[in-house]
Design an enzyme around this catalytic site. Structure first.
Site, PDB file in Angstrom:
ATOM      1  N   LYS A  96      27.955  -8.089  45.269  1.00 31.61           N
ATOM      2  CA  LYS A  96      27.040  -7.689  44.857  1.00 31.61           C
ATOM      3  C   LYS A  96      26.999  -8.686  43.053  1.00 31.61           C
ATOM      4  O   LYS A  96      26.468  -9.087  42.337  1.00 31.61           O
ATOM      5  CB  LYS A  96      26.151  -6.495  44.131  1.00 31.61           C
ATOM      6  CG  LYS A  96      25.170  -5.831  45.463  1.00 31.61           C
ATOM      7  CD  LYS A  96      24.210  -5.008  44.976  1.00 31.61           C
ATOM      8  CE  LYS A  96      25.339  -3.377  44.693  1.00 31.61           C
ATOM      9  NZ  LYS A  96      25.911  -2.607  45.891  1.00 31.61           N
ATOM     10  N   ARG A 119      19.217   2.844  40.929  1.00 30.03           N
ATOM     11  CA  ARG A 119      19.764   2.930  41.752  1.00 30.03           C
ATOM     12  C   ARG A 119      19.064   4.389  42.207  1.00 30.03           C
ATOM     13  O   ARG A 119      19.960   4.357  43.606  1.00 30.03           O
ATOM     14  CB  ARG A 119      21.099   3.767  41.128  1.00 30.03           C
ATOM     15  CG  ARG A 119      22.191   3.641  42.403  1.00 30.03           C
ATOM     16  CD  ARG A 119      22.939   4.593  41.659  1.00 30.03           C
ATOM     17  NE  ARG A 119      24.205   3.475  40.398  1.00 30.03           N
ATOM     18  CZ  ARG A 119      24.889   2.588  40.807  1.00 30.03           C
ATOM     19  NH1 ARG A 119      25.737   3.170  42.001  1.00 30.03           N
ATOM     20  NH2 ARG A 119      25.681   1.883  39.775  1.00 30.03           N
ATOM     21  N   ARG A 157      41.279  -3.470  51.286  1.00 27.53           N
ATOM     22  CA  ARG A 157      41.286  -3.751  50.244  1.00 27.53           C
ATOM     23  C   ARG A 157      42.661  -3.309  50.256  1.00 27.53           C
ATOM     24  O   ARG A 157      43.049  -2.055  49.972  1.00 27.53           O
ATOM     25  CB  ARG A 157      40.617  -3.753  49.328  1.00 27.53           C
ATOM     26  CG  ARG A 157      39.364  -4.692  49.163  1.00 27.53           C
ATOM     27  CD  ARG A 157      38.421  -4.112  47.895  1.00 27.53           C
ATOM     28  NE  ARG A 157      38.292  -3.158  47.741  1.00 27.53           N
ATOM     29  CZ  ARG A 157      36.878  -2.915  46.751  1.00 27.53           C
ATOM     30  NH1 ARG A 157      36.018  -3.799  47.087  1.00 27.53           N
ATOM     31  NH2 ARG A 157      36.348  -1.993  46.559  1.00 27.53           N
ATOM     32  N   ARG A 165      43.974   1.779  47.400  1.00 23.37           N
ATOM     33  CA  ARG A 165      43.316   3.041  46.253  1.00 23.37           C
ATOM     34  C   ARG A 165      43.061   4.533  46.933  1.00 23.37           C
ATOM     35  O   ARG A 165      42.539   3.851  48.328  1.00 23.37           O
ATOM     36  CB  ARG A 165      41.913   2.060  45.458  1.00 23.37           C
ATOM     37  CG  ARG A 165      43.094   1.328  44.649  1.00 23.37           C
ATOM     38  CD  ARG A 165      42.625   0.895  43.714  1.00 23.37           C
ATOM     39  NE  ARG A 165      40.668   0.689  44.094  1.00 23.37           N
ATOM     40  CZ  ARG A 165      39.497   0.818  42.884  1.00 23.37           C
ATOM     41  NH1 ARG A 165      39.783   0.096  42.150  1.00 23.37           N
ATOM     42  NH2 ARG A 165      38.517   0.698  43.543  1.00 23.37           N
ATOM     43  N   ARG A 208      30.143   6.798  50.752  1.00 21.55           N
ATOM     44  CA  ARG A 208      29.701   5.268  49.491  1.00 21.55           C
ATOM     45  C   ARG A 208      28.287   5.542  50.106  1.00 21.55           C
ATOM     46  O   ARG A 208      27.071   4.930  49.387  1.00 21.55           O
ATOM     47  CB  ARG A 208      30.030   4.705  49.003  1.00 21.55           C
ATOM     48  CG  ARG A 208      31.403   5.278  47.872  1.00 21.55           C
ATOM     49  CD  ARG A 208      32.263   4.134  47.700  1.00 21.55           C
ATOM     50  NE  ARG A 208      32.089   3.156  46.749  1.00 21.55           N
ATOM     51  CZ  ARG A 208      32.773   1.623  46.690  1.00 21.55           C
ATOM     52  NH1 ARG A 208      34.072   1.916  47.545  1.00 21.55           N
ATOM     53  NH2 ARG A 208      32.074   0.663  46.099  1.00 21.55           N
TER      54      ARG A 208
END
Length: 218
Positions: free
Chosen positions: A13, A88, A127, A161, A172
């Site tokens: 996004k 949201r 990542r 991370r 999430r």
């Protein structure tokens, strides 16, 4: 145009919002930027947000809504804006409708970036970030470093991370499904939703979005 951008974490996004806003010559208004700007400037809303964040609590909807309404009132947003990360949830979507109605404005489209859940997990969990500079990011599949575990830029150690762990990503996604996904049905009822695939190259997704928005406006 006045556009809301929605999609799960890992849909790209932020990247797409920046490109689309530039192509459409409208400001990109992201929740993250709003929080950082208000906190750094010491605004009343920023101070409220910081108090909640320091206490490890979620920032209440009314604070987020206040920041968004203030930003949408700036001169550069007079001819349109692209909202990224707001609304949201349903309460925020209803507040946005109220703001637009009070200011005799309308929303043109809600752009829904669609990505399979398995791809979201792969994108985020893969990542790797440099310990020396968090701006240096790589991916175990899509952007491999020349030497495994070593940053191409500065030679620092690459690590995953905690926010990027598969468990956190799935948490999430659960939050997205329970809180944010309902706004898609809310806007579908208003005939505003345009859904596109967010798979493929960044440029391909951007063009797909531009074509969809043009068709919506026609």
């Amino acid at each position: 145009m006045r556009i809301v951008l929605v999609g799960p974490p890992g849909a790209g996004k932020g990247t797409q919002a920046a490109y689309l806003a530039e192509k459409l010559s409208i400001p990109h208004i992201s929740t993250g930027d709003l929080f950082r700007a208000n906190i750094s400037q010491g605004t009343p809303l920023g101070k409220q947000a910081q108090e909640y964040m320091r206490a490890g609590q979620l920032v209440p909807d009314e604070v987020t809504i206040g920041m968004a309404e203030d930003r949408m009132g700036h001169a550069d947003a007079a001819s349109g804006f692209l909202l990224d990360g707001f609304p949201r949830n349903l309460a925020q979507a209803e507040a946005l409708d109220g703001y637009l109605r009070d200011n005799e404005l309308t929303l043109d489209a809600v752009l829904d970036l669609e990505v399979p859940e398995a791809e979201v997990v792969k994108r985020i969990a893969g990542r790797r970030t440099c310990r020396n500079d968090s701006a240096h990011t790589f991916h175990v599949e899509y952007k491999k470093p020349k030497v495994e575990g070593v940053c191409d830029v500065c030679g620092g150690e690459l690590y995953q991370r905690e926010d990027d762990s598969e468990e956190t990503v799935r948490d999430r996604l659960e939050v997205y499904h329970s809180q944010t996904e309902p706004i898609i049905d809310y806007y579908k009822a208003q005939g505003l939703v345009v859904t596109i695939s967010a798979l493929g190259k960044v440029s391909e997704v951007t063009q797909r979005a531009m074509d969809a928005l043009a068709a919506k406006a026609a």
